[in-house]
Design a protein around this motif. Structure first.
Motif, short mmCIF file in Angstrom:
data_model
loop_
_atom_site.label_atom_id
_atom_site.label_comp_id
_atom_site.label_asym_id
_atom_site.label_seq_id
_atom_site.Cartn_x
_atom_site.Cartn_y
_atom_site.Cartn_z
N LYS A 13 21.23 12.30 -11.76
CA LYS A 13 20.83 12.85 -13.07
C LYS A 13 19.46 13.54 -13.03
O LYS A 13 19.30 14.66 -13.51
CB LYS A 13 20.80 11.73 -14.14
CG LYS A 13 22.11 10.99 -14.30
CD LYS A 13 22.00 9.84 -15.27
CE LYS A 13 21.05 8.74 -14.88
NZ LYS A 13 21.43 7.94 -13.70
N THR A 14 18.48 12.84 -12.46
CA THR A 14 17.11 13.40 -12.44
C THR A 14 17.05 14.64 -11.56
O THR A 14 16.52 15.69 -11.97
CB THR A 14 16.12 12.32 -11.92
OG1 THR A 14 16.17 11.22 -12.84
CG2 THR A 14 14.71 12.85 -11.83
N THR A 15 17.62 14.55 -10.36
CA THR A 15 17.57 15.65 -9.40
C THR A 15 18.33 16.87 -9.92
O THR A 15 17.81 17.99 -9.90
CB THR A 15 18.22 15.18 -8.07
OG1 THR A 15 17.69 13.91 -7.73
CG2 THR A 15 18.00 16.17 -6.97
N TYR A 29 13.47 17.42 -19.45
CA TYR A 29 12.90 16.10 -19.76
C TYR A 29 13.71 15.04 -19.03
O TYR A 29 14.93 15.15 -18.90
CB TYR A 29 12.98 15.79 -21.26
CG TYR A 29 12.27 16.76 -22.15
CD1 TYR A 29 10.88 16.79 -22.22
CD2 TYR A 29 13.00 17.65 -22.95
CE1 TYR A 29 10.23 17.69 -23.06
CE2 TYR A 29 12.36 18.55 -23.79
CZ TYR A 29 10.98 18.56 -23.83
OH TYR A 29 10.35 19.45 -24.65
N ASP A 30 13.00 14.02 -18.60
CA ASP A 30 13.67 12.85 -18.03
C ASP A 30 13.23 11.67 -18.91
O ASP A 30 12.03 11.41 -19.05
CB ASP A 30 13.22 12.65 -16.58
CG ASP A 30 14.01 11.54 -15.90
OD1 ASP A 30 14.87 11.85 -15.07
OD2 ASP A 30 13.78 10.36 -16.23
N LEU A 31 14.19 10.99 -19.49
CA LEU A 31 13.86 9.94 -20.45
C LEU A 31 12.99 8.84 -19.81
O LEU A 31 12.09 8.31 -20.47
CB LEU A 31 15.15 9.35 -21.05
CG LEU A 31 14.98 8.50 -22.30
CD1 LEU A 31 14.38 9.28 -23.46
CD2 LEU A 31 16.31 7.87 -22.73
N ASP A 32 13.25 8.53 -18.55
CA ASP A 32 12.45 7.50 -17.87
C ASP A 32 10.99 7.95 -17.72
O ASP A 32 10.06 7.15 -17.86
CB ASP A 32 13.01 7.22 -16.46
CG ASP A 32 14.30 6.43 -16.51
OD1 ASP A 32 14.53 5.71 -17.50
OD2 ASP A 32 15.09 6.53 -15.55
N VAL A 33 10.80 9.24 -17.43
CA VAL A 33 9.44 9.77 -17.28
C VAL A 33 8.73 9.73 -18.63
O VAL A 33 7.55 9.32 -18.73
CB VAL A 33 9.48 11.20 -16.69
CG1 VAL A 33 8.09 11.83 -16.69
CG2 VAL A 33 10.06 11.19 -15.28
MG LIG Z 1 16.83 9.27 -12.94
#
Ligand SMILES: [Mg+2]
Ligand SMILES: Nc1ncnc2c1ncn2[C@@H]1O[C@H](COP(=O)(O)OP(=O)(O)O)[C@@H](O)[C@H]1O
Ligand SMILES: O=C(O)C1=C[C@@H](OP(=O)(O)O)[C@@H](O)[C@H](O)C1
Length: 170
Positions: A13-15, A29-33
């Motif tokens: 997902k992030t990559t 946007y990355d929700l974890d970030v």
């Molecule tokens: Mg991720």
């Protein structure tokens, strides 16, 4: 249009989200970030406040970002669609894609990166494989509610980005 990527830990997902946003010239946007910027590392939060605290704050952050007016690509965490009514919110406000990956592929990736993920950081190699198979099966009920699905098996990151781009209904 907002595009969101969902799927199990390690599904990309992030990559893929970052790569896709560049191709589409959209914000990423990355929700974890976002979570870690606002609170603390996810590892510390799980340790100090527990998973329920994390899920509650994650839910509020998700609602806030989904209600923004701009277009973007958002990658969420593996558990995000599986708590509260998050999968319905994701489908209501965005074009959701499930990055589907099989248990063995996820195991190979997560074994190398398990230390950054509190749900699996304490597991041995054998335990990790069994955990992923069981957990993925439970979580698939939520992931299967996505609006789009991309089977990532045997595909390069670029192929997956291209496939998502072809499937977007603007
Ligand atoms: Mg991720
Ligand atoms: N299609 C792919 N082929 C090979 N490696 C991949 C692919 N997609 C993701 N990866 C790798 O898997 C790991 C986990 O990816 P990541 O984007 O952090 O997943 P997630 O955000 O879903 O947990 C990273 O090292 C990434 O480079
Ligand atoms: O699956 C989960 O419950 C989680 C996945 C992580 O994100 P990634 O899926 O990006 O690893 C992160 O949100 C947290 O460690 C919990």
């Amino acid at each position: 249009m907002k595009i969101t990527l969902i799927g199990y830990m390690g599904s990309g997902k992030t990559t893929i989200g970052k790569m896709l946003s560049k191709k589409l010239d959209l914000d990423f946007y990355d929700l974890d970030v976002l979570f870690e910027k606002k609170y603390d590392s996810i590892l510390n939060i799980f340790k100090k406040k527990g998973e329920l605290f994390f899920r509650n704050r994650e839910h509020y952050l998700l609602k806030k970002i989904l209600k923004q007016k701009n277009k973007y690509v958002l990658s969420v965490g593996g558990g995000t669609p599986c708590f509260y009514n998050n999968i319905y919110l994701l489908n209501k406000y965005s074009n959701t894609f499930y990055l589907k990956a099989n248990g063995y592929t996820l195991f190979k990736r997560l074994f190398l990166e398990k230390n950054t993920r509190p749900l699996i950081s304490h597991l041995s190699k054998n335990e990790l494989f069994i955990f992923i198979i069981k957990h993925l099966s439970k979580r698939s009920n939520f992931y299967d509610k996505s609006l789009g699905k991309i089977n990532t098996y045997g595909k390069s990151k670029n192929d997956i980005v291209q496939e998502i781009m072809k499937s977007i209904k603007w």
